[in-house]
Design a protein around this motif. Structure first.
Motif, PDB file in Angstrom:
ATOM      1  N   ASP A  81       0.857  -1.175   0.000  1.00 46.16           N
ATOM      2  CA  ASP A  81       0.000   0.000   0.000  1.00 46.16           C
ATOM      3  C   ASP A  81       0.902   1.236   0.000  1.00 46.16           C
ATOM      4  N   ALA A  82       0.867   1.996  -1.082  1.00 44.65           N
ATOM      5  CA  ALA A  82       1.747   3.163  -1.239  1.00 44.65           C
ATOM      6  C   ALA A  82       1.538   4.180  -0.114  1.00 44.65           C
ATOM      7  N   ARG A  83       0.305   4.345   0.347  1.00 39.90           N
ATOM      8  CA  ARG A  83       0.041   5.315   1.414  1.00 39.90           C
ATOM      9  C   ARG A  83       0.658   4.859   2.729  1.00 39.90           C
ATOM     10  N   LEU A  84       0.610   3.551   3.004  1.00 40.37           N
ATOM     11  CA  LEU A  84       1.242   3.038   4.227  1.00 40.37           C
ATOM     12  C   LEU A  84       2.752   3.204   4.170  1.00 40.37           C
ATOM     13  N   ILE A  85       3.323   2.909   3.026  1.00 39.18           N
ATOM     14  CA  ILE A  85       4.781   3.034   2.877  1.00 39.18           C
ATOM     15  C   ILE A  85       5.204   4.491   3.018  1.00 39.18           C
ATOM     16  N   LYS A  86       4.468   5.389   2.412  1.00 39.40           N
ATOM     17  CA  LYS A  86       4.765   6.817   2.522  1.00 39.40           C
ATOM     18  C   LYS A  86       4.694   7.266   3.981  1.00 39.40           C
ATOM     19  N   GLN A 135       8.110  -4.639   8.164  1.00 38.26           N
ATOM     20  CA  GLN A 135       8.433  -5.442   6.987  1.00 38.26           C
ATOM     21  C   GLN A 135       7.170  -5.964   6.307  1.00 38.26           C
ATOM     22  N   ALA A 136       6.209  -6.394   7.097  1.00 36.03           N
ATOM     23  CA  ALA A 136       4.941  -6.879   6.534  1.00 36.03           C
ATOM     24  C   ALA A 136       4.243  -5.763   5.762  1.00 36.03           C
ATOM     25  N   LEU A 137       4.258  -4.546   6.296  1.00 35.10           N
ATOM     26  CA  LEU A 137       3.638  -3.411   5.600  1.00 35.10           C
ATOM     27  C   LEU A 137       4.378  -3.095   4.305  1.00 35.10           C
ATOM     28  N   LEU A 138       5.702  -3.165   4.332  1.00 40.75           N
ATOM     29  CA  LEU A 138       6.493  -2.901   3.126  1.00 40.75           C
ATOM     30  C   LEU A 138       6.258  -3.976   2.063  1.00 40.75           C
ATOM     31  N   ASP A 139       6.018  -5.214   2.507  1.00 38.43           N
ATOM     32  CA  ASP A 139       5.778  -6.332   1.586  1.00 38.43           C
ATOM     33  C   ASP A 139       4.331  -6.424   1.131  1.00 38.43           C
ATOM     34  N   LYS A 150      -5.963   3.857   9.596  1.00 34.67           N
ATOM     35  CA  LYS A 150      -6.060   2.975  10.764  1.00 34.67           C
ATOM     36  C   LYS A 150      -4.746   2.982  11.539  1.00 34.67           C
ATOM     37  N   LEU A 151      -3.635   2.990  10.837  1.00 34.82           N
ATOM     38  CA  LEU A 151      -2.342   3.039  11.508  1.00 34.82           C
ATOM     39  C   LEU A 151      -2.193   4.340  12.293  1.00 34.82           C
ATOM     40  N   LEU A 152      -2.604   5.447  11.703  1.00 34.12           N
ATOM     41  CA  LEU A 152      -2.540   6.730  12.410  1.00 34.12           C
ATOM     42  C   LEU A 152      -3.446   6.753  13.640  1.00 34.12           C
ATOM     43  N   GLU A 153      -4.597   6.101  13.549  1.00 32.56           N
ATOM     44  CA  GLU A 153      -5.496   6.025  14.708  1.00 32.56           C
ATOM     45  C   GLU A 153      -4.827   5.303  15.873  1.00 32.56           C
ATOM     46  N   HIS A 154      -3.925   4.371  15.558  1.00 35.08           N
ATOM     47  CA  HIS A 154      -3.233   3.593  16.595  1.00 35.08           C
ATOM     48  C   HIS A 154      -1.849   4.144  16.906  1.00 35.08           C
TER      49      HIS A 154
END
Length: 171
Positions: A81-86, A135-139, A150-154
């Motif tokens: 997910d490009a937004r997660l990686i960014k 690593q899981a997010l990057l993969d 969701k990541l920002l919420e946490h």
């Protein structure tokens, strides 16, 4: 949709779900008939015979719900997910800025980055994710409903990596 239902009910006799496996009971004689009407049925297959297709599964907690996960069924499912990686890259950059700041207040650092102090702080916290989660997010191996929002919420994640995995649905 009705045609799919007819085909599936013709092929599948029963599906049994247990904690660690799903057994799909197929009717092989009907499969050959559906694939090629002119083909002869399988040598030993009668209409009442079934073959069992076992599918290993595991239960995984995702927030307040428990999901049944079937691993390895779709080789193309993992898409980063490009937004997660960014977001992860920005979190690392903000952390590096903080480490090199030599006592400059958060508010000043946030202003230099063009973000609010609160956002700057939340992103710096994300730079302390467990390495296997990062690593899981990057993969692209994050839970299906896991997004940058969701990541920002946490962002107030526990420091213990095990607790992070549970909170984010990677356990």
């Amino acid at each position: 949709m009705a045609r799919k239902r007819v085909v599936l009910t013709a092929l599948i006799e029963r599906i049994e779900v247990s904690v660690d496996q799903i057994d799909i009971r197929l009717r092989p004689s009907r499969l050959s008939a559906l694939l090629d009407a002119a083909a002869t049925p399988l040598q030993s297959a009668t209409d009442d015979e079934t073959e069992i297709l076992p599918v290993p599964v595991r239960l995984r907690r995702a927030g307040r719900e428990i999901r049944m996960v079937i691993d390895g069924t779709d080789p193309f499912a993992a898409k980063p997910d490009a937004r997660l990686i960014k977001l992860l890259l920005r979190a690392r950059r903000f952390n590096a800025t903080l480490a090199q700041s030599e006592g400059i207040p958060f508010a000043v650092l946030a202003q230099r980055e063009g973000v609010s102090r609160s956002y700057f702080t939340r992103l710096v916290r994300l730079s302390y994710l467990a390495p296997d989660i990062t690593q899981a997010l990057l993969d692209g191996r994050q839970p299906r409903d896991f997004t940058a929002e969701k990541l920002l919420e946490h962002s107030r994640l526990p420091l213990a990596w095990h607790d992070q995995r549970i909170a984010l649905g990677f356990a």
